[in-house]
Structure formats: C-alpha cells, structure tokens
Design an enzyme around this catalytic site. Structure first.
Site, short mmCIF file in Angstrom:
data_model
loop_
_atom_site.label_atom_id
_atom_site.label_comp_id
_atom_site.label_asym_id
_atom_site.label_seq_id
_atom_site.Cartn_x
_atom_site.Cartn_y
_atom_site.Cartn_z
N ARG A 1 -14.86 -6.48 0.70
CA ARG A 1 -14.04 -6.09 1.86
C ARG A 1 -13.38 -4.73 1.63
NH1 ARG A 1 -8.43 -4.65 2.92
NH2 ARG A 1 -8.01 -5.22 5.07
N VAL A 2 -13.46 -3.88 2.64
CA VAL A 2 -12.81 -2.57 2.58
C VAL A 2 -11.87 -2.47 3.78
CG1 VAL A 2 -13.15 -0.07 2.67
CG2 VAL A 2 -14.81 -1.51 1.46
N GLY A 3 -10.66 -2.00 3.52
CA GLY A 3 -9.67 -1.87 4.59
C GLY A 3 -9.69 -0.49 5.23
N GLY B 1 -5.56 -4.03 7.76
CA GLY B 1 -6.59 -3.01 7.86
C GLY B 1 -7.62 -3.21 8.96
N THR C 1 0.86 -1.19 0.00
CA THR C 1 0.00 0.00 0.00
C THR C 1 0.89 1.23 0.00
OG1 THR C 1 -1.88 -0.99 1.12
CG2 THR C 1 -1.48 1.31 1.60
N THR D 1 -0.31 1.83 7.03
CA THR D 1 -0.22 0.60 6.26
C THR D 1 -0.16 -0.58 7.22
OG1 THR D 1 1.16 -0.75 4.80
CG2 THR D 1 2.29 0.98 6.04
N GLY D 2 -0.86 -1.65 6.89
CA GLY D 2 -0.85 -2.81 7.78
C GLY D 2 -2.16 -3.56 7.63
N1 ASP Z 1 -4.04 -1.39 5.07
C1 ASP Z 1 -4.30 -2.02 3.81
C2 ASP Z 1 -5.63 -2.73 3.88
O1 ASP Z 1 -5.91 -3.36 4.87
C3 ASP Z 1 -3.27 -3.00 3.40
C4 ASP Z 1 -1.87 -2.48 3.37
O2 ASP Z 1 -1.49 -1.62 4.13
O3 ASP Z 1 -1.11 -2.97 2.53
O4 ASP Z 1 -6.36 -2.72 2.92
#
Ligand code: ASP
Length: 347
Positions: free
Chosen positions: A241-243, A267, A213, A264-265
């Site tokens: 699904r939504v992050g 979600g 991301t 980022t992580g």
């Molecule tokens: N935070 C993003 C999500 O959960 C994923 C990511 O950080 O790569 O959609």
C-alpha cells in the site's frame, strides 16, 4: 500643477523634469521598487493531523512534541535566514522530524501488516518543478534525503521498493537495523489490529499516542518555494500500500506560480482528491489566495469525499495556510515578520 512646482510652469523642459521627479517620488511611496522591499520568507512544518483532543496527552508528552517541532522549525528557518534555499530548509526540517521517535516518519514509522516498516517520501522544487519521490523503502534513516537524491541524481521522479533500495545502496546509504525503528507504543498499535483487515491512520487513535506523518513547506528570500513530506504510512498497511505522501500532486506539490503544499491525513482520500495540486489549481485558475484555496480544499472538497486530515501551504510571497478538518494537527510556522507559533489543537 501647483505648490512649489508652479514657478517652473513657464519653463516647459524644467517643468517636465519636475513633473517626472514628482511622479518618481510618488511611485516610490506607493509602488516601492522590489529591490527596496524586504522579501518575506517563511517556513511551516507539520507532524500529522488527527484525533488530537486536548487533555488526552500528558503535559510532558505535549511539551516533548512542542520541543521537537520547535527544533525542526528553528533548524529549517536558520537556513532561510542565512540566504539558503527553500529546498534545503524543507529537507533539513523534515530530517529532524524523521530522526525523532515521536512522529510517524523515519525512526518513528508505524508497523506494516508484516511487522516491518515501509516508508514513503517526496520533495518538490517550486522553481524548477523538479521532484523526487520514494516509496516502500525499509531501513533508510532519512527517506526525504533519498527522495532528493532521486530528483538530483537520476532522470526519474519516483523509485519504489527493491529498486529504490538498490539505488540507495549504490549511493552508499547504510541501512538501520529493525531495532532502530522499534517502538513499543507503535508495536502495541499494530498488535491491536494486526489480525483484522483494518489499517489505521496513525494519529486517529482516541488515546494518547505517538502520531504523525511529517512535512515542511518554505518560501526563501528569493521567492522560491518547496515542499517535502515523509511518512511511515498507516499502521497494518499491506500489499505494498502506498499513500498520498510520495505522490506528486496528491500529498506533495510545489510551484512558484502558486504554492507549495504538504498534506497529512487518510491517504486514499488525498490521492482521489489530488489535494495538493487542487490547492494550486484553485489559486491558478480561480485567483484564490493560498489561505482561501487551502481552506476550500480541506474544509469542503476533502470533507465532501469523506476524507480527514490537513495540510500546510506557502506561496511565493511567504504567505502561509495550515487548515485541518480533524480535531488537531501538530504544526508550527515562523516568518521573517517575526511571527512564530507552535500548536497542536484547534484552540
Ligand atoms: N497521508 C499518510 C498516508 O496515507 C498518513 C498520514 O498523513 O499520517 O500514508
């Protein structure tokens, strides 16, 4: 009152004048008026946090990531340097990362359970608290620009799915074909788990991979700050699904009073932790610095609920933070104090 001002003691009015002059002089030394201070400005970007362990990536690949991060950083920073706004800087930097196949956003987006690409993005202006967000969109080359259009050209903050696509088309956005988003490595990532219930953080693969991301936060010369985040989400995601990335307060937040944050992580944890807003709250209510607040959230609060990831943050004085609780995070920053760094691992 002594020294060369002693003589004027006997002439009260003149003495007052010189006392005043000295005071002004002292004020100038210790509390230099704002107009004489060089306003610090800065840009920070990330390309995802995860299991990025030294030695798992070839030197060539590592170099490719650093080049892409550097280009995005320089493009965004040039805007700040030329008196541009934090909003323009974060959009430009994220656009560049979205156009790279290396990151999980725009062109490099991961596959969903249906074998498609569904992208999410959000942008927020710390000066006005205006925000634009978009989710579950397909075929759009630069989701972050669509998020900004939602902010600037509608009365709404968040558009999703088919409706968001109709809005994009009404503005003349053209759609890229699925081939534009196709990437062999990401396809294999999806093939490995597509028949299971698993969905996977793109950058947690314990092998060489194309991760991440993307996000950017900036503080411009006027002290306005902004945040932007764009993602393809998680491999094999389904059911719409939504992050956290497009959710204001979870993955993205900006407020001139406190900070601008892009996360980022995993979600699901970042949504439950309302992570980006939590950093802002710790600054506003507890008086923490951006570094203290960002570290408290990532290294304590997110870990406590089982989440993994990182964030980038900036305050209106241009101070920055880039904590992560994973092995690595693609990240880079540049400030007007001539500080610049591009890194991947914990070091
Ligand atoms: N935070 C993003 C999500 O959960 C994923 C990511 O950080 O790569 O959609």
């Amino acid at each position: 009152m002594g020294g060369h001002f002693g003589f004027f003691r006997r002439i009260p009015k003149l003495q007052n004048f010189f006392n005043g002059a000295k005071l002004i002089e002292l004020q100038f030394v210790f509390f230099r008026p704002k107009i004489f201070q060089m306003k610090k400005y800065s840009l920070v970007i990330h390309g995802g946090a995860g299991t990025l362990v030294k030695g798992l990536m070839t030197p060539e690949k590592e170099e490719a990531y650093k080049i892409a991060l550097n280009e995005a950083l320089e493009k965004g920073y040039a805007i700040l340097e030329n008196n541009g706004s934090a909003m323009d800087a974060v959009e430009t930097a994220v656009n560049h990362l979205e156009d790279s196949p290396l990151f999980n956003a725009g062109k490099g987006s991961v596959f969903t359970n249906d074998g498609t690409h569904e992208m999410d993005a959000a942008i927020m202006d710390g000066k006005t608290l205006d925000a634009g967000a978009v989710s579950l969109i397909t075929g759009i080359k630069n989701p972050i620009s669509l998020a900004r259009d939602i902010m600037e050209k509608t009365e709404h903050v968040f558009l999703a799915g088919e409706g968001a696509m109709r809005f994009a088309k009404s503005l003349g956005y053209t759609l890229e074909t699925p081939e534009y988003f196709y990437d062999e490595h990401r396809y294999q990532q999806w093939q490995n788990i597509k028949d299971s219930d698993k969905f996977q953080l793109d950058h947690s693969m314990k092998k060489e991979g194309k991760f991440g991301t993307v996000g950017a936060v900036a503080c411009d010369k006027k002290g306005n700050i902004a945040a932007a985040t764009s993602t393809g989400g998680m491999t094999n995601k389904r059911w719409g699904r939504v992050g956290d990335s497009p959710m204001v307060g979870a993955g993205t937040y900006a407020n001139n009073k406190t900070c601008a944050v892009s996360c980022t992580g995993s979600g699901e944890y970042f949504i439950r932790g309302v992570v980006a807003y939590d950093v802002s709250c710790l600054m506003e209510y507890k008086g923490m610095s951006v570094e203290e607040a960002a570290s408290e959230v990532i290294n304590k609060r997110v870990l406590e609920i089982g989440g993994d990831g990182g964030l980038i943050a900036v305050d209106a004085d241009g101070n920055i933070a880039m904590p992560f609780n994973t092995e690595g995070m693609y990240r880079a920053f540049k400030t007007s104090e001539e500080k610049k760094e591009i890194s991947i691992y914990r070091d």
